[in-house]
Enzyme design. Sequence first.
Site, PDB file in Angstrom:
ATOM      1  N   GLY A 245     -42.948 -13.411  19.149  1.00 34.85           N
ATOM      2  CA  GLY A 245     -43.669 -14.122  18.103  1.00 34.85           C
ATOM      3  C   GLY A 245     -43.616 -13.356  16.799  1.00 34.85           C
ATOM      4  O   GLY A 245     -42.699 -12.565  16.562  1.00 34.85           O
ATOM      5  N   CYS A 246     -44.595 -13.576  15.956  1.00 34.58           N
ATOM      6  CA  CYS A 246     -44.669 -12.907  14.657  1.00 34.58           C
ATOM      7  C   CYS A 246     -44.585 -11.398  14.842  1.00 34.58           C
ATOM      8  O   CYS A 246     -45.370 -10.812  15.587  1.00 34.58           O
ATOM      9  CB  CYS A 246     -45.976 -13.284  13.956  1.00 34.58           C
ATOM     10  SG  CYS A 246     -46.271 -12.367  12.437  1.00 34.58           S
ATOM     11  N   PHE A 247     -43.651 -10.766  14.166  1.00 36.15           N
ATOM     12  CA  PHE A 247     -43.427  -9.343  14.412  1.00 36.15           C
ATOM     13  C   PHE A 247     -44.535  -8.436  13.910  1.00 36.15           C
ATOM     14  O   PHE A 247     -44.635  -7.293  14.332  1.00 36.15           O
ATOM     15  CB  PHE A 247     -42.064  -8.873  13.935  1.00 36.15           C
ATOM     16  CG  PHE A 247     -41.616  -9.215  12.537  1.00 36.15           C
ATOM     17  CD1 PHE A 247     -42.486  -9.438  11.485  1.00 36.15           C
ATOM     18  CD2 PHE A 247     -40.260  -9.299  12.276  1.00 36.15           C
ATOM     19  CE1 PHE A 247     -42.032  -9.732  10.208  1.00 36.15           C
ATOM     20  CE2 PHE A 247     -39.788  -9.585  10.997  1.00 36.15           C
ATOM     21  CZ  PHE A 247     -40.678  -9.803   9.966  1.00 36.15           C
ATOM     22  N   TRP A 248     -45.400  -8.912  13.040  1.00 34.52           N
ATOM     23  CA  TRP A 248     -46.482  -8.056  12.539  1.00 34.52           C
ATOM     24  C   TRP A 248     -47.395  -7.588  13.667  1.00 34.52           C
ATOM     25  O   TRP A 248     -47.688  -6.408  13.797  1.00 34.52           O
ATOM     26  CB  TRP A 248     -47.322  -8.777  11.506  1.00 34.52           C
ATOM     27  CG  TRP A 248     -46.611  -9.221  10.270  1.00 34.52           C
ATOM     28  CD1 TRP A 248     -45.454  -8.706   9.741  1.00 34.52           C
ATOM     29  CD2 TRP A 248     -47.018 -10.268   9.402  1.00 34.52           C
ATOM     30  NE1 TRP A 248     -45.127  -9.382   8.599  1.00 34.52           N
ATOM     31  CE2 TRP A 248     -46.068 -10.344   8.359  1.00 34.52           C
ATOM     32  CE3 TRP A 248     -48.089 -11.142   9.399  1.00 34.52           C
ATOM     33  CZ2 TRP A 248     -46.172 -11.265   7.330  1.00 34.52           C
ATOM     34  CZ3 TRP A 248     -48.192 -12.064   8.376  1.00 34.52           C
ATOM     35  CH2 TRP A 248     -47.236 -12.120   7.348  1.00 34.52           C
TER      36      TRP A 248
ATOM     37  N   CYS B  37     -52.979 -12.293  13.766  1.00 38.38           N
ATOM     38  CA  CYS B  37     -51.588 -12.607  14.075  1.00 38.38           C
ATOM     39  C   CYS B  37     -51.541 -13.087  15.509  1.00 38.38           C
ATOM     40  O   CYS B  37     -51.763 -12.303  16.430  1.00 38.38           O
ATOM     41  CB  CYS B  37     -50.718 -11.372  13.862  1.00 38.38           C
ATOM     42  SG  CYS B  37     -48.968 -11.716  13.782  1.00 38.38           S
TER      43      CYS B  37
END
Length: 160
Positions: free
Chosen positions: A9-12, A159
Amino acid sequence: MATATFAAGCFWGVEETFRKIPGVTGTTVGYTGGHFKEPTYRQVCAGDTGHAEAVRVDYDPDKVTYEQLLDVFWAAHDPTQVDRQGPDIGDQYRSAIFYHDAGQEAAAGASRARLEQSGALSRAIATRIEPAGPFWPAEEYHQRYIDKQRARTGVAPACH
């Protein structure tokens, strides 16, 4: 030292999760698994590059094992979702393990099989297990993004 690469998913948030693990010596967010050289965030989000948002994890195998990193990977996201995580939709948010050698490939496959056989998930695992290819670091503002936002605003962004 060794390297592992995961997309979840979102890398953050994925970076934040792995960065906190004792034995992890560094993390880099970036793009991998696609066909486009030196992609930008905008290009990856447009869906034309085939890349996933991913995190390259550098670690000391004497302090944390690849198998332990796999356990964190499975726990950090929903591996049954296809080309998305939570509200983030698109193949750039797919779940994938990018292995760097035959040992990682075998460990990833065995780890996936254990999770499938455990009965802990109500749907089939969608996570891809693929050889690691070129990894393109994301723009600097994405690196340690959650830390930067926490320092700037006093609050960590959500996130998935």
